[in-house]
Design a protein around this motif. Structure first.
Motif, PDB file in Angstrom:
ATOM      1  N   ILE A  47       0.572  -1.600   0.227  1.00 15.61           N
ATOM      2  CA  ILE A  47      -0.071   0.225  -0.097  1.00 15.61           C
ATOM      3  C   ILE A  47       1.090   1.068  -0.055  1.00 15.61           C
ATOM      4  O   ILE A  47       0.428   2.347  -0.998  1.00 15.61           O
ATOM      5  CB  ILE A  47      -1.456  -0.096   1.342  1.00 15.61           C
ATOM      6  CG1 ILE A  47      -2.118  -1.338   1.325  1.00 15.61           C
ATOM      7  CG2 ILE A  47      -2.235   1.609   1.215  1.00 15.61           C
ATOM      8  CD1 ILE A  47      -2.426  -1.712   0.071  1.00 15.61           C
ATOM      9  N   THR A  48       1.479   1.168   0.913  1.00 15.29           N
ATOM     10  CA  THR A  48       2.559   2.531   1.051  1.00 15.29           C
ATOM     11  C   THR A  48       3.842   2.883  -0.333  1.00 15.29           C
ATOM     12  O   THR A  48       3.799   3.695  -0.177  1.00 15.29           O
ATOM     13  CB  THR A  48       4.039   2.496   2.343  1.00 15.29           C
ATOM     14  OG1 THR A  48       4.528   1.257   2.086  1.00 15.29           O
ATOM     15  CG2 THR A  48       3.185   2.357   3.248  1.00 15.29           C
ATOM     16  N   ASN A  50       2.712   2.173  -3.062  1.00 20.11           N
ATOM     17  CA  ASN A  50       2.031   2.300  -4.235  1.00 20.11           C
ATOM     18  C   ASN A  50       0.488   3.891  -3.773  1.00 20.11           C
ATOM     19  O   ASN A  50      -0.454   3.496  -4.555  1.00 20.11           O
ATOM     20  CB  ASN A  50       1.145   1.757  -5.119  1.00 20.11           C
ATOM     21  CG  ASN A  50       1.867   0.407  -5.373  1.00 20.11           C
ATOM     22  OD1 ASN A  50       2.245   0.281  -7.090  1.00 20.11           O
ATOM     23  ND2 ASN A  50       1.656  -0.421  -4.385  1.00 20.11           N
ATOM     24  N   ALA A  51       1.888   4.156  -3.032  1.00 19.12           N
ATOM     25  CA  ALA A  51       0.812   5.861  -2.118  1.00 19.12           C
ATOM     26  C   ALA A  51       0.130   6.610  -3.076  1.00 19.12           C
ATOM     27  O   ALA A  51      -1.097   6.765  -2.862  1.00 19.12           O
ATOM     28  CB  ALA A  51       1.640   6.562  -1.273  1.00 19.12           C
ATOM     29  N   ASN A  52       0.684   7.152  -4.555  1.00 20.62           N
ATOM     30  CA  ASN A  52       0.135   8.256  -5.214  1.00 20.62           C
ATOM     31  C   ASN A  52      -0.731   7.327  -5.922  1.00 20.62           C
ATOM     32  O   ASN A  52      -1.649   7.992  -5.943  1.00 20.62           O
ATOM     33  CB  ASN A  52       1.703   8.313  -6.082  1.00 20.62           C
ATOM     34  CG  ASN A  52       2.754   8.730  -5.897  1.00 20.62           C
ATOM     35  OD1 ASN A  52       2.285   9.877  -4.859  1.00 20.62           O
ATOM     36  ND2 ASN A  52       3.689   9.318  -6.110  1.00 20.62           N
ATOM     37  N   VAL A  54      -2.774   4.973  -5.037  1.00 21.29           N
ATOM     38  CA  VAL A  54      -4.145   4.673  -3.651  1.00 21.29           C
ATOM     39  C   VAL A  54      -4.773   6.578  -3.593  1.00 21.29           C
ATOM     40  O   VAL A  54      -6.101   6.474  -3.798  1.00 21.29           O
ATOM     41  CB  VAL A  54      -3.461   4.668  -2.230  1.00 21.29           C
ATOM     42  CG1 VAL A  54      -4.797   4.753  -0.728  1.00 21.29           C
ATOM     43  CG2 VAL A  54      -2.859   2.802  -2.524  1.00 21.29           C
ATOM     44  N   THR A  55      -4.123   7.426  -3.284  1.00 23.61           N
ATOM     45  CA  THR A  55      -4.496   9.111  -3.546  1.00 23.61           C
ATOM     46  C   THR A  55      -5.209   9.274  -4.715  1.00 23.61           C
ATOM     47  O   THR A  55      -5.982  10.414  -4.991  1.00 23.61           O
ATOM     48  CB  THR A  55      -3.142   9.797  -3.009  1.00 23.61           C
ATOM     49  OG1 THR A  55      -2.276   9.540  -3.851  1.00 23.61           O
ATOM     50  CG2 THR A  55      -2.899   8.975  -1.574  1.00 23.61           C
ATOM     51  N   ARG A  61      -9.157  -1.622  -3.228  1.00 21.52           N
ATOM     52  CA  ARG A  61      -7.347  -2.108  -2.640  1.00 21.52           C
ATOM     53  C   ARG A  61      -6.281  -2.949  -2.777  1.00 21.52           C
ATOM     54  O   ARG A  61      -5.420  -3.633  -2.356  1.00 21.52           O
ATOM     55  CB  ARG A  61      -7.050  -0.812  -1.333  1.00 21.52           C
ATOM     56  CG  ARG A  61      -7.996   0.426  -0.916  1.00 21.52           C
ATOM     57  CD  ARG A  61      -7.464   1.160  -2.352  1.00 21.52           C
ATOM     58  NE  ARG A  61      -8.041   2.731  -2.080  1.00 21.52           N
ATOM     59  CZ  ARG A  61      -8.101   3.691  -3.247  1.00 21.52           C
ATOM     60  NH1 ARG A  61      -7.790   3.579  -4.331  1.00 21.52           N
ATOM     61  NH2 ARG A  61      -8.381   4.865  -2.699  1.00 21.52           N
ATOM     62  N   VAL A 124       0.655   1.516   7.022  1.00 17.88           N
ATOM     63  CA  VAL A 124      -0.158   2.841   6.059  1.00 17.88           C
ATOM     64  C   VAL A 124       0.062   3.968   7.546  1.00 17.88           C
ATOM     65  O   VAL A 124       0.025   5.132   6.826  1.00 17.88           O
ATOM     66  CB  VAL A 124      -1.703   2.967   5.735  1.00 17.88           C
ATOM     67  CG1 VAL A 124      -2.069   3.739   5.345  1.00 17.88           C
ATOM     68  CG2 VAL A 124      -1.336   1.591   4.363  1.00 17.88           C
ATOM     69  N   ARG A 127       4.170   4.235  10.550  1.00 21.20           N
ATOM     70  CA  ARG A 127       5.303   3.839   8.892  1.00 21.20           C
ATOM     71  C   ARG A 127       6.618   3.419   9.901  1.00 21.20           C
ATOM     72  O   ARG A 127       7.323   2.673   8.602  1.00 21.20           O
ATOM     73  CB  ARG A 127       5.256   5.324   8.438  1.00 21.20           C
ATOM     74  CG  ARG A 127       4.548   6.096   8.079  1.00 21.20           C
ATOM     75  CD  ARG A 127       4.285   5.152   6.183  1.00 21.20           C
ATOM     76  NE  ARG A 127       2.939   5.862   5.986  1.00 21.20           N
ATOM     77  CZ  ARG A 127       3.165   6.337   4.274  1.00 21.20           C
ATOM     78  NH1 ARG A 127       4.479   6.888   3.864  1.00 21.20           N
ATOM     79  NH2 ARG A 127       2.133   6.992   4.434  1.00 21.20           N
ATOM     80  N   PHE A 215      -7.213   4.839   4.244  1.00 21.73           N
ATOM     81  CA  PHE A 215      -6.224   4.523   3.524  1.00 21.73           C
ATOM     82  C   PHE A 215      -6.016   5.989   2.514  1.00 21.73           C
ATOM     83  O   PHE A 215      -4.451   6.712   3.501  1.00 21.73           O
ATOM     84  CB  PHE A 215      -5.844   4.234   2.696  1.00 21.73           C
ATOM     85  CG  PHE A 215      -5.353   2.288   3.007  1.00 21.73           C
ATOM     86  CD1 PHE A 215      -5.254   2.291   4.617  1.00 21.73           C
ATOM     87  CD2 PHE A 215      -6.449   0.923   2.359  1.00 21.73           C
ATOM     88  CE1 PHE A 215      -5.431   0.892   4.628  1.00 21.73           C
ATOM     89  CE2 PHE A 215      -5.492   0.224   2.739  1.00 21.73           C
ATOM     90  CZ  PHE A 215      -5.785  -0.282   3.871  1.00 21.73           C
ATOM     91  N   ILE A 219      -1.870   8.592   4.567  1.00 21.88           N
ATOM     92  CA  ILE A 219      -1.537   8.600   3.283  1.00 21.88           C
ATOM     93  C   ILE A 219      -0.434   9.791   3.169  1.00 21.88           C
ATOM     94  O   ILE A 219       0.361  10.394   3.371  1.00 21.88           O
ATOM     95  CB  ILE A 219      -1.276   7.362   1.714  1.00 21.88           C
ATOM     96  CG1 ILE A 219      -1.415   6.525   2.148  1.00 21.88           C
ATOM     97  CG2 ILE A 219       0.108   7.805   0.647  1.00 21.88           C
ATOM     98  CD1 ILE A 219      -1.056   6.068   1.514  1.00 21.88           C
TER      99      ILE A 219
END
Length: 219
Positions: A47-48, A50-52, A54-55, A61, A124, A127, A215, A219
């Motif tokens: 998840i972290t 692919n943070a961009n 996700v947002t 997810r 998430v 960190r 999430f 993030i």
């Protein structure tokens, strides 16, 4: 494999299972453990990393940790092919026990997914959890029967506690399937692995679904 064979077999004088070459016993344990640890690590950070994405884009997810497991599975197939080459070298051929191999591969996959999913959610929100994961993997390496046989602890009083490690039954079963039933195998440890992995998978999916909507904010 060579280092572990030297340290545990030549120096520590730990015995292999009867009829099983020590290098093959170690390599079988390393093969399934590497699959689990790589998948667990990648799922935990899926998840972290692919943070961009996700947002910016909405999509289920759960796809991200599932795809991480599949990538690790491809690496596992390569490692398994290397094991086959060593088995040919040592003239060890499989038998009907090989039919159970997919069961233990699936258990390893589900275990890495379940535990990784739980840490993916925590990673998430907190960190620093990401820094803890390599440490847990390193401890788990020595807590599992990779360079030694579970036969060495089967008669100990705390073996019932030892079986609560779900990787014990998975690794023992994986060896048992590949080595024609010559490796140590305890059905009770496999049953414990199935129950623990099943419960953890259900709880991890519930936890993931419950926290999924937060999430973007975290993030």
């Amino acid at each position: 494999m060579l280092i572990m064979v030297f340290v545990f077999s030549k120096v520590a004088k730990l015995p292999a299972d009867p009829g099983v070459p020590y290098p093959l016993m170690v390599l079988a344990g390393l093969t399934v453990w590497t699959f689990f640890s790589n998948a667990f690590t990648q799922v935990s950070s899926s998840i972290t990393v692919n943070a961009n994405l996700v947002t910016k884009v909405y999509f289920p997810r759960l796809i991200m940790p599932m795809s991480s497991v599949m990538v690790s599975f491809l690496d596992f197939l390569i490692s398994l092919a290397l094991f086959v080459l060593f088995a040919v070298w040592y003239q060890v051929s499989p038998d009907w026990h090989l039919l159970f191999l997919p069961v233990f591969i699936l258990l390893a996959l589900l275990a890495s997914f379940a535990f990784g999913l739980f840490f993916a959610v925590l990673n998430v929100r907190f960190r620093d959890v990401g820094q803890l994961i390599p440490f847990l993997v390193q401890i788990g390496f020595y807590a599992c029967p990779i360079a030694y046989s579970s036969r060495l602890v089967a008669d100990e009083r705390w073996y019932s506690l030892y079986m609560l490690n779900p990787l014990v039954g998975i690794i023992d079963g994986f060896r048992w399937s590949l080595l024609g039933g010559k490796a140590f195998f305890n059905p009770q440890s496999v049953l414990a692995s199935v129950l623990i992995v099943g419960i953890c998978l259900i709880l991890a999916l519930y936890f993931f679904r419950k926290r999924e909507n937060t999430f973007v904010d975290d993030i």
